[in-house]
Motif scaffolding. Structure first.
Motif, PDB file in Angstrom:
ATOM      1  N   ARG A   1     -62.702 -59.259 -34.366  1.00 25.56           N
ATOM      2  CA  ARG A   1     -63.699 -60.424 -34.502  1.00 25.56           C
ATOM      3  C   ARG A   1     -62.903 -61.707 -34.361  1.00 25.56           C
ATOM      4  NH1 ARG A   1     -69.504 -59.802 -36.476  1.00 25.56           N
ATOM      5  NH2 ARG A   1     -69.230 -58.410 -34.640  1.00 25.56           N
ATOM      6  N   ALA A   2     -61.641 -61.047 -35.306  1.00 24.81           N
ATOM      7  CA  ALA A   2     -60.840 -63.237 -35.862  1.00 24.81           C
ATOM      8  C   ALA A   2     -60.229 -63.079 -34.838  1.00 24.81           C
ATOM      9  CB  ALA A   2     -59.980 -62.571 -37.815  1.00 24.81           C
ATOM     10  N   GLU A   3     -60.348 -62.261 -33.842  1.00 24.21           N
ATOM     11  CA  GLU A   3     -58.977 -62.873 -33.463  1.00 24.21           C
ATOM     12  C   GLU A   3     -59.958 -62.953 -31.859  1.00 24.21           C
ATOM     13  OE1 GLU A   3     -55.759 -63.342 -33.821  1.00 24.21           O
ATOM     14  OE2 GLU A   3     -55.405 -62.334 -35.599  1.00 24.21           O
ATOM     15  N   LYS A   4     -61.237 -62.579 -31.968  1.00 19.84           N
ATOM     16  CA  LYS A   4     -61.952 -63.034 -30.759  1.00 19.84           C
ATOM     17  C   LYS A   4     -61.344 -62.130 -29.633  1.00 19.84           C
ATOM     18  CE  LYS A   4     -63.512 -67.510 -31.794  1.00 19.84           C
ATOM     19  NZ  LYS A   4     -63.265 -68.914 -31.997  1.00 19.84           N
ATOM     20  N   ASN A   5     -61.170 -60.686 -30.079  1.00 17.58           N
ATOM     21  CA  ASN A   5     -60.069 -60.026 -28.619  1.00 17.58           C
ATOM     22  C   ASN A   5     -61.698 -59.106 -28.345  1.00 17.58           C
ATOM     23  OD1 ASN A   5     -58.475 -58.655 -31.849  1.00 17.58           O
ATOM     24  ND2 ASN A   5     -58.076 -59.994 -29.554  1.00 17.58           N
ATOM     25  N   ARG A   6     -61.037 -58.755 -27.688  1.00 18.83           N
ATOM     26  CA  ARG A   6     -62.650 -58.749 -25.993  1.00 18.83           C
ATOM     27  C   ARG A   6     -63.359 -57.435 -26.427  1.00 18.83           C
ATOM     28  NH1 ARG A   6     -64.202 -59.484 -21.174  1.00 18.83           N
ATOM     29  NH2 ARG A   6     -62.307 -60.866 -20.846  1.00 18.83           N
ATOM     30  N   HIS A   7     -62.078 -56.156 -27.209  1.00 14.53           N
ATOM     31  CA  HIS A   7     -62.964 -54.673 -27.783  1.00 14.53           C
ATOM     32  C   HIS A   7     -62.219 -54.519 -29.281  1.00 14.53           C
ATOM     33  CE1 HIS A   7     -63.618 -53.572 -23.415  1.00 14.53           C
ATOM     34  NE2 HIS A   7     -64.416 -54.208 -23.709  1.00 14.53           N
ATOM     35  N   VAL A   8     -62.869 -53.980 -29.386  1.00 19.19           N
ATOM     36  CA  VAL A   8     -62.666 -53.327 -31.401  1.00 19.19           C
ATOM     37  C   VAL A   8     -61.886 -51.665 -30.378  1.00 19.19           C
ATOM     38  CG1 VAL A   8     -62.350 -52.032 -33.199  1.00 19.19           C
ATOM     39  CG2 VAL A   8     -64.000 -53.353 -32.350  1.00 19.19           C
ATOM     40  N   ASP A   9     -61.060 -52.088 -30.655  1.00 17.34           N
ATOM     41  CA  ASP A   9     -59.689 -50.542 -29.759  1.00 17.34           C
ATOM     42  C   ASP A   9     -59.298 -49.804 -31.009  1.00 17.34           C
ATOM     43  OD1 ASP A   9     -59.158 -49.256 -27.320  1.00 17.34           O
ATOM     44  OD2 ASP A   9     -57.804 -51.094 -26.199  1.00 17.34           O
ATOM     45  N   ILE A  10     -58.308 -48.502 -30.229  1.00  8.52           N
ATOM     46  CA  ILE A  10     -58.050 -47.141 -31.347  1.00  8.52           C
ATOM     47  C   ILE A  10     -56.604 -48.044 -31.960  1.00  8.52           C
ATOM     48  CG2 ILE A  10     -55.956 -45.547 -30.611  1.00  8.52           C
ATOM     49  CD1 ILE A  10     -57.588 -45.039 -28.287  1.00  8.52           C
ATOM     50  N   GLY A  11     -55.587 -49.486 -31.190  1.00  4.64           N
ATOM     51  CA  GLY A  11     -54.847 -50.036 -32.083  1.00  4.64           C
ATOM     52  C   GLY A  11     -55.224 -50.641 -33.559  1.00  4.64           C
ATOM     53  N   HIS A  12     -56.646 -50.917 -33.233  1.00  6.26           N
ATOM     54  CA  HIS A  12     -56.658 -52.007 -34.159  1.00  6.26           C
ATOM     55  C   HIS A  12     -57.455 -50.689 -35.646  1.00  6.26           C
ATOM     56  CE1 HIS A  12     -59.082 -54.924 -31.215  1.00  6.26           C
ATOM     57  NE2 HIS A  12     -58.081 -55.739 -32.158  1.00  6.26           N
TER      58      HIS A  12
ATOM     59  N   SER B   1     -64.762 -49.849 -27.912  1.00 11.75           N
ATOM     60  CA  SER B   1     -63.740 -50.218 -26.744  1.00 11.75           C
ATOM     61  C   SER B   1     -64.100 -48.335 -25.809  1.00 11.75           C
ATOM     62  CB  SER B   1     -61.527 -50.142 -27.056  1.00 11.75           C
ATOM     63  OG  SER B   1     -61.713 -48.731 -27.097  1.00 11.75           O
ATOM     64  N   GLU B   2     -64.324 -48.222 -24.754  1.00 20.14           N
ATOM     65  CA  GLU B   2     -64.610 -46.426 -24.630  1.00 20.14           C
ATOM     66  C   GLU B   2     -63.800 -46.154 -24.767  1.00 20.14           C
ATOM     67  OE1 GLU B   2     -64.954 -44.679 -20.066  1.00 20.14           O
ATOM     68  OE2 GLU B   2     -64.933 -46.862 -20.487  1.00 20.14           O
ATOM     69  N   ALA B   3     -62.197 -46.513 -24.950  1.00 23.20           N
ATOM     70  CA  ALA B   3     -61.549 -45.506 -25.295  1.00 23.20           C
ATOM     71  C   ALA B   3     -61.831 -44.806 -27.040  1.00 23.20           C
ATOM     72  CB  ALA B   3     -59.497 -46.395 -25.548  1.00 23.20           C
ATOM     73  N   LEU B   4     -62.257 -45.769 -27.769  1.00 27.43           N
ATOM     74  CA  LEU B   4     -62.157 -45.916 -29.797  1.00 27.43           C
ATOM     75  C   LEU B   4     -63.280 -45.145 -29.852  1.00 27.43           C
ATOM     76  CD1 LEU B   4     -61.735 -46.131 -32.215  1.00 27.43           C
ATOM     77  CD2 LEU B   4     -62.601 -47.990 -32.423  1.00 27.43           C
ATOM     78  N   SER B   5     -64.821 -45.055 -28.166  1.00 28.83           N
ATOM     79  CA  SER B   5     -66.233 -45.101 -28.926  1.00 28.83           C
ATOM     80  C   SER B   5     -65.728 -43.059 -28.089  1.00 28.83           C
ATOM     81  CB  SER B   5     -66.452 -45.175 -27.144  1.00 28.83           C
ATOM     82  OG  SER B   5     -68.341 -44.765 -27.663  1.00 28.83           O
TER      83      SER B   5
END
Length: 199
Positions: free
Chosen positions: A29-40, A89-93
């Protein structure tokens, strides 16, 4: 089929994994990325040196510091200033979905440990590719090795005595037909508060 919401999976995570998940959401959210992803999530769980994943790397003679830097670099490559409200993200889900399956059916646990997430990432071909793209360190691990040596690899992990955030277990349902008392609503309420607090 009705989809299982991300809040349900969040409630099945233990404190270590859940905290990393919330920190991942805050960073996205701070970086305004499109998704919360595996890397986060990976970066924040690796920041905990006593998590299952961190101990796995240590016990296998792999460089946790390198993996941590790789995850940080992966986040830096993500597109920024896209949205104020990143989705999951779909990958994280998918990862959490598979992790819950391994936790319950293979490890006979009622919590999702970060080690279960690692097994899920390593065992699915597509998720493994994404994991190795984040950090090649993980290419030296296999799902079979981690799952078969889990008791040794995770010995001393702070996750050993943790429980799922929704308070669920193997106890019989209560008289009103609801299992786990009010723990689930507490965990989901906490998840909602943590989500909205960052809005």
């Amino acid at each position: 089929m009705t989809d299982i919401s991300i809040e349900k999976y969040a409630g099945k995570m233990n404190r270590a994994g859940y905290d990393a998940f919330i920190q991942a959401m805050r960073q996205a959210r701070a970086e305004k990325n499109r998704h919360v992803d595996i890397g986060h999530w990976l970066f924040h769980i690796l920041s905990n040196q006593d998590s299952d994943i961190s101990l796995t790397l240590r016990e296998c003679g792999l460089d946790r510091g390198r993996a941590l830097k790789d995850a940080s670099d992966a986040m830096a490559r993500m597109e920024r200033n896209v949205t104020e409200t990143p989705g999951i993200s779909e990958a994280l889900s998918d990862t959490l979905n598979h992790a819950w399956t391994y936790a319950t059916l293979f490890f006979s646990e009622v919590q999702i440990r970060s080690g279960h997430v690692l097994v899920a990432l390593l065992n699915d071909q597509n998720l493994r590719r994404q994991l190795v793209a984040i950090s090649p360190i993980f290419d030296d691990l296999t799902a079979d090795r981690v799952s078969s040596e889990a008791r040794t690899l995770w010995a001393g992990s702070e996750e050993e005595d943790m429980k799922p955030l929704d308070g669920s277990g193997l106890a019989a349902p209560s008289a009103d037909g609801e299992g786990g008392g009010d723990g689930a609503s507490t965990a989901l309420g906490r998840f909602s508060v943590d989500m909205t607090a960052q809005a």
